[in-house]
Design a protein around this motif. Structure first.
Motif, mmCIF file in Angstrom:
data_model
loop_
_atom_site.group_PDB
_atom_site.id
_atom_site.type_symbol
_atom_site.label_atom_id
_atom_site.label_comp_id
_atom_site.label_asym_id
_atom_site.label_seq_id
_atom_site.Cartn_x
_atom_site.Cartn_y
_atom_site.Cartn_z
ATOM 1 N N GLU A 1 0.823 -1.211 0.000
ATOM 2 C CA GLU A 1 0.000 0.000 0.000
ATOM 3 C C GLU A 1 0.858 1.262 0.000
ATOM 4 O OE1 GLU A 1 -2.370 -0.705 3.454
ATOM 5 O OE2 GLU A 1 -3.900 -1.855 2.364
ATOM 6 N N LEU A 2 2.044 1.175 0.591
ATOM 7 C CA LEU A 2 2.953 2.320 0.625
ATOM 8 C C LEU A 2 3.839 2.394 -0.614
ATOM 9 C CD1 LEU A 2 3.964 2.154 4.394
ATOM 10 C CD2 LEU A 2 2.619 3.954 3.297
ATOM 11 N N ASP A 3 3.625 1.464 -1.546
ATOM 12 C CA ASP A 3 4.317 1.476 -2.842
ATOM 13 C C ASP A 3 5.833 1.354 -2.681
ATOM 14 O OD1 ASP A 3 4.320 1.520 -5.604
ATOM 15 O OD2 ASP A 3 4.594 3.683 -5.719
ATOM 16 N N VAL A 4 6.261 0.471 -1.766
ATOM 17 C CA VAL A 4 7.704 0.250 -1.629
ATOM 18 C C VAL A 4 8.199 -0.575 -2.819
ATOM 19 C CG1 VAL A 4 7.591 0.387 0.879
ATOM 20 C CG2 VAL A 4 7.446 -1.845 -0.228
ATOM 21 N N LEU A 5 9.482 -0.468 -3.116
ATOM 22 C CA LEU A 5 10.042 -1.180 -4.260
ATOM 23 C C LEU A 5 10.137 -2.684 -4.018
ATOM 24 C CD1 LEU A 5 12.926 1.140 -5.515
ATOM 25 C CD2 LEU A 5 10.706 0.738 -6.578
#
Length: 237
Positions: free
Chosen positions: A95-99
Protein backbone atom coordinates in the motif's frame (compact mmCIF):
# COMPACT_ATOMS: atom_id res chain seq x y z
CA UNK A 1 30.04 3.14 -23.13
CA UNK A 2 26.94 3.89 -21.06
CA UNK A 3 27.65 5.53 -17.70
CA UNK A 4 26.69 3.39 -14.70
CA UNK A 5 23.81 4.72 -12.59
CA UNK A 6 24.88 5.20 -8.95
CA UNK A 7 22.08 4.99 -6.37
CA UNK A 8 22.62 6.91 -3.15
CA UNK A 9 21.10 4.97 -0.28
CA UNK A 10 20.76 4.81 3.50
CA UNK A 11 20.48 1.64 5.58
CA UNK A 12 18.41 1.92 8.77
CA UNK A 13 18.26 -1.00 11.20
CA UNK A 14 18.28 -1.04 15.00
CA UNK A 15 20.39 -4.21 14.95
CA UNK A 16 23.99 -3.12 14.19
CA UNK A 17 24.99 -6.54 12.82
CA UNK A 18 22.04 -6.52 10.42
CA UNK A 19 22.92 -3.02 9.25
CA UNK A 20 26.55 -3.97 8.67
CA UNK A 21 25.46 -7.09 6.82
CA UNK A 22 23.38 -5.02 4.41
CA UNK A 23 26.26 -2.60 4.01
CA UNK A 24 28.51 -5.50 2.99
CA UNK A 25 25.94 -6.66 0.46
CA UNK A 26 25.55 -3.14 -0.95
CA UNK A 27 29.28 -2.75 -1.49
CA UNK A 28 29.28 -5.86 -3.68
CA UNK A 29 26.72 -4.47 -6.14
CA UNK A 30 28.97 -1.77 -7.55
CA UNK A 31 26.08 0.69 -7.95
CA UNK A 32 24.74 1.22 -4.40
CA UNK A 33 26.49 4.13 -2.66
CA UNK A 34 25.66 3.87 1.06
CA UNK A 35 25.93 7.39 2.45
CA UNK A 36 24.90 6.43 6.01
CA UNK A 37 23.96 3.51 8.25
CA UNK A 38 21.42 4.53 10.91
CA UNK A 39 20.11 2.69 13.97
CA UNK A 40 16.70 4.37 14.22
CA UNK A 41 14.30 6.69 12.44
CA UNK A 42 15.56 9.75 14.31
CA UNK A 43 19.06 9.31 12.91
CA UNK A 44 17.57 8.68 9.49
CA UNK A 45 15.52 11.86 9.70
CA UNK A 46 18.68 13.87 10.36
CA UNK A 47 20.52 12.29 7.42
CA UNK A 48 17.66 12.99 4.99
CA UNK A 49 17.61 16.64 6.02
CA UNK A 50 21.32 16.98 5.23
CA UNK A 51 21.78 15.31 1.85
CA UNK A 52 19.90 13.92 -1.16
CA UNK A 53 19.14 10.20 -1.06
CA UNK A 54 17.55 7.97 -3.71
CA UNK A 55 16.78 4.80 -1.76
CA UNK A 56 16.19 3.59 1.81
CA UNK A 57 16.76 0.09 3.12
CA UNK A 58 14.37 0.47 6.03
CA UNK A 59 13.71 -1.83 8.97
CA UNK A 60 10.14 -1.79 10.29
CA UNK A 61 10.19 -2.60 14.01
CA UNK A 62 12.52 -0.02 15.56
CA UNK A 63 12.52 2.01 18.80
CA UNK A 64 10.83 5.44 18.93
CA UNK A 65 9.27 5.35 15.45
CA UNK A 66 8.60 2.32 13.25
CA UNK A 67 9.74 2.25 9.66
CA UNK A 68 6.12 2.29 8.50
CA UNK A 69 5.20 5.33 10.61
CA UNK A 70 8.33 7.13 9.44
CA UNK A 71 7.49 6.47 5.80
CA UNK A 72 3.90 7.65 6.27
CA UNK A 73 4.91 10.93 7.91
CA UNK A 74 8.11 12.00 6.17
CA UNK A 75 7.31 14.45 3.32
CA UNK A 76 8.35 13.21 -0.13
CA UNK A 77 10.48 10.30 1.10
CA UNK A 78 12.98 8.47 -1.12
CA UNK A 79 11.99 5.10 -2.56
CA UNK A 80 12.04 2.31 0.01
CA UNK A 81 12.95 -1.37 0.30
CA UNK A 82 11.67 -2.74 3.60
CA UNK A 83 13.94 -5.11 5.51
CA UNK A 84 12.20 -6.92 8.37
CA UNK A 85 11.98 -10.17 10.29
CA UNK A 86 8.19 -10.18 9.94
CA UNK A 87 6.03 -11.05 6.93
CA UNK A 88 2.86 -9.57 8.45
CA UNK A 89 3.65 -6.06 7.21
CA UNK A 90 3.73 -7.08 3.55
CA UNK A 91 0.30 -5.65 2.71
CA UNK A 92 1.17 -2.29 4.27
CA UNK A 93 4.37 -2.30 2.26
CA UNK A 94 2.41 -2.81 -0.95
CA UNK A 95 0.00 0.00 0.00
CA UNK A 96 2.95 2.32 0.62
CA UNK A 97 4.32 1.48 -2.84
CA UNK A 98 7.70 0.25 -1.63
CA UNK A 99 10.04 -1.18 -4.26
CA UNK A 100 10.55 -4.49 -2.46
CA UNK A 101 10.07 -6.29 0.86
CA UNK A 102 12.94 -8.37 2.22
CA UNK A 103 12.37 -10.82 5.06
CA UNK A 104 15.31 -11.57 7.39
CA UNK A 105 17.57 -13.44 7.29
CA UNK A 106 18.23 -11.96 3.86
CA UNK A 107 20.39 -14.05 1.52
CA UNK A 108 22.73 -12.21 -0.84
CA UNK A 109 20.89 -13.40 -3.95
CA UNK A 110 17.57 -12.01 -2.64
CA UNK A 111 19.21 -8.70 -1.73
CA UNK A 112 20.75 -8.51 -5.19
CA UNK A 113 17.37 -9.10 -6.81
CA UNK A 114 15.90 -6.18 -4.86
CA UNK A 115 18.91 -3.98 -5.65
CA UNK A 116 18.59 -4.76 -9.37
CA UNK A 117 14.89 -3.92 -9.22
CA UNK A 118 15.80 -0.54 -7.75
CA UNK A 119 18.46 -0.02 -10.43
CA UNK A 120 15.93 -0.76 -13.18
CA UNK A 121 13.39 1.56 -11.55
CA UNK A 122 15.74 4.56 -11.39
CA UNK A 123 17.14 3.87 -14.86
CA UNK A 124 13.63 3.76 -16.29
CA UNK A 125 12.80 7.05 -14.59
CA UNK A 126 15.74 8.72 -16.30
CA UNK A 127 14.69 7.39 -19.71
CA UNK A 128 10.99 8.07 -19.28
CA UNK A 129 11.57 11.64 -18.12
CA UNK A 130 13.08 12.40 -21.53
CA UNK A 131 10.29 10.74 -23.48
CA UNK A 132 7.35 12.76 -24.67
CA UNK A 133 4.92 13.25 -27.49
CA UNK A 134 2.95 16.08 -29.01
CA UNK A 135 -0.84 15.78 -28.97
CA UNK A 136 -2.84 17.73 -31.54
CA UNK A 137 -5.78 19.51 -29.97
CA UNK A 138 -7.62 22.14 -31.96
CA UNK A 139 -5.07 24.30 -33.77
CA UNK A 140 -2.10 23.55 -31.54
CA UNK A 141 0.24 20.75 -30.51
CA UNK A 142 0.58 20.13 -26.78
CA UNK A 143 3.70 18.49 -25.40
CA UNK A 144 3.03 15.69 -22.91
CA UNK A 145 5.60 13.64 -20.99
CA UNK A 146 4.79 9.92 -20.97
CA UNK A 147 5.43 9.82 -17.23
CA UNK A 148 2.70 12.43 -16.65
CA UNK A 149 -0.08 10.50 -18.42
CA UNK A 150 -2.51 8.79 -16.04
CA UNK A 151 -4.69 7.13 -18.65
CA UNK A 152 -6.31 7.55 -22.06
CA UNK A 153 -10.00 7.05 -22.80
CA UNK A 154 -11.64 6.39 -26.17
CA UNK A 155 -14.57 8.71 -26.95
CA UNK A 156 -16.08 7.62 -30.29
CA UNK A 157 -13.87 9.44 -32.84
CA UNK A 158 -11.72 11.08 -30.19
CA UNK A 159 -9.35 10.12 -27.37
CA UNK A 160 -9.10 11.96 -24.05
CA UNK A 161 -5.67 11.87 -22.45
CA UNK A 162 -5.63 12.59 -18.72
CA UNK A 163 -2.74 13.90 -16.63
CA UNK A 164 -2.93 15.02 -13.00
CA UNK A 165 -3.79 18.59 -14.00
CA UNK A 166 -5.32 18.52 -17.46
CA UNK A 167 -7.45 16.65 -19.97
CA UNK A 168 -6.42 16.75 -23.63
CA UNK A 169 -8.92 15.68 -26.28
CA UNK A 170 -7.57 14.76 -29.70
CA UNK A 171 -9.06 13.41 -32.92
CA UNK A 172 -7.48 9.94 -32.97
CA UNK A 173 -8.10 6.27 -32.29
CA UNK A 174 -7.09 4.54 -29.10
CA UNK A 175 -4.99 2.15 -31.18
CA UNK A 176 -2.91 5.00 -32.63
CA UNK A 177 -2.35 6.40 -29.13
CA UNK A 178 -1.34 2.95 -27.88
CA UNK A 179 1.24 2.61 -30.68
CA UNK A 180 2.77 5.92 -29.61
CA UNK A 181 3.09 5.04 -25.89
CA UNK A 182 5.74 2.69 -24.42
CA UNK A 183 4.17 -0.76 -23.94
CA UNK A 184 6.37 -1.40 -20.92
CA UNK A 185 4.54 1.34 -19.02
CA UNK A 186 1.00 1.27 -20.43
CA UNK A 187 -1.56 -1.51 -20.33
CA UNK A 188 -5.02 -1.82 -21.90
CA UNK A 189 -7.43 -3.12 -19.22
CA UNK A 190 -10.54 -2.44 -21.33
CA UNK A 191 -11.28 -1.75 -24.99
CA UNK A 192 -11.86 1.93 -24.16
CA UNK A 193 -8.87 2.60 -21.89
CA UNK A 194 -5.09 2.67 -21.70
CA UNK A 195 -3.61 3.00 -18.21
CA UNK A 196 -0.17 3.98 -16.92
CA UNK A 197 0.99 1.14 -14.66
CA UNK A 198 3.03 3.39 -12.30
CA UNK A 199 -0.08 5.50 -11.64
CA UNK A 200 -2.28 2.56 -10.53
CA UNK A 201 -2.70 3.19 -6.79
CA UNK A 202 -5.01 0.27 -5.98
CA UNK A 203 -6.78 -2.72 -7.52
CA UNK A 204 -10.28 -3.50 -6.27
CA UNK A 205 -12.15 -6.32 -7.98
CA UNK A 206 -12.52 -5.29 -11.62
CA UNK A 207 -11.56 -1.67 -10.95
CA UNK A 208 -8.19 0.07 -11.18
CA UNK A 209 -7.81 3.19 -9.06
CA UNK A 210 -5.78 5.79 -10.95
CA UNK A 211 -5.58 9.09 -9.12
CA UNK A 212 -9.20 10.03 -8.40
CA UNK A 213 -10.46 7.93 -11.31
CA UNK A 214 -11.82 4.38 -11.46
CA UNK A 215 -10.97 2.41 -14.61
CA UNK A 216 -12.83 -0.82 -15.44
CA UNK A 217 -11.01 -4.06 -16.23
CA UNK A 218 -12.55 -6.38 -18.82
CA UNK A 219 -13.24 -9.83 -17.41
CA UNK A 220 -11.65 -11.33 -20.53
CA UNK A 221 -8.39 -9.46 -19.98
CA UNK A 222 -8.28 -9.37 -16.19
CA UNK A 223 -5.71 -12.12 -15.64
CA UNK A 224 -3.30 -10.77 -18.25
CA UNK A 225 -3.73 -7.16 -17.10
CA UNK A 226 -3.24 -7.92 -13.41
CA UNK A 227 -0.15 -9.99 -14.18
CA UNK A 228 1.39 -7.07 -16.05
CA UNK A 229 0.51 -4.53 -13.35
CA UNK A 230 1.36 -6.59 -10.29
CA UNK A 231 4.15 -8.72 -11.78
CA UNK A 232 6.25 -9.94 -8.84
CA UNK A 233 5.33 -7.05 -6.54
CA UNK A 234 2.93 -8.93 -4.24
CA UNK A 235 4.27 -11.13 -1.50
CA UNK A 236 2.79 -14.57 -1.26
CA UNK A 237 2.06 -16.33 2.02
Amino acid sequence: MKEKRIIRCVITDDEPLAGQGLLGYAKQTGFLDVVAVCEDALQLNTVLKEQPVDLLFLDIEMPYISGIEFLKNFPNPPRVIFTTAYERYALQGFELDVLDYLVKPIPLERFLKAANKAYDFFSAQEVDAAQFCFIRTGNKLEKVLFQDILFAEALENYVAIYTADRKIVTHATLKSVQEMLPSRIFVQPHKSYLVSIPHVSAIEGNILHVGKHEIPVSKYQKEEVLEKIVSNRVLKK
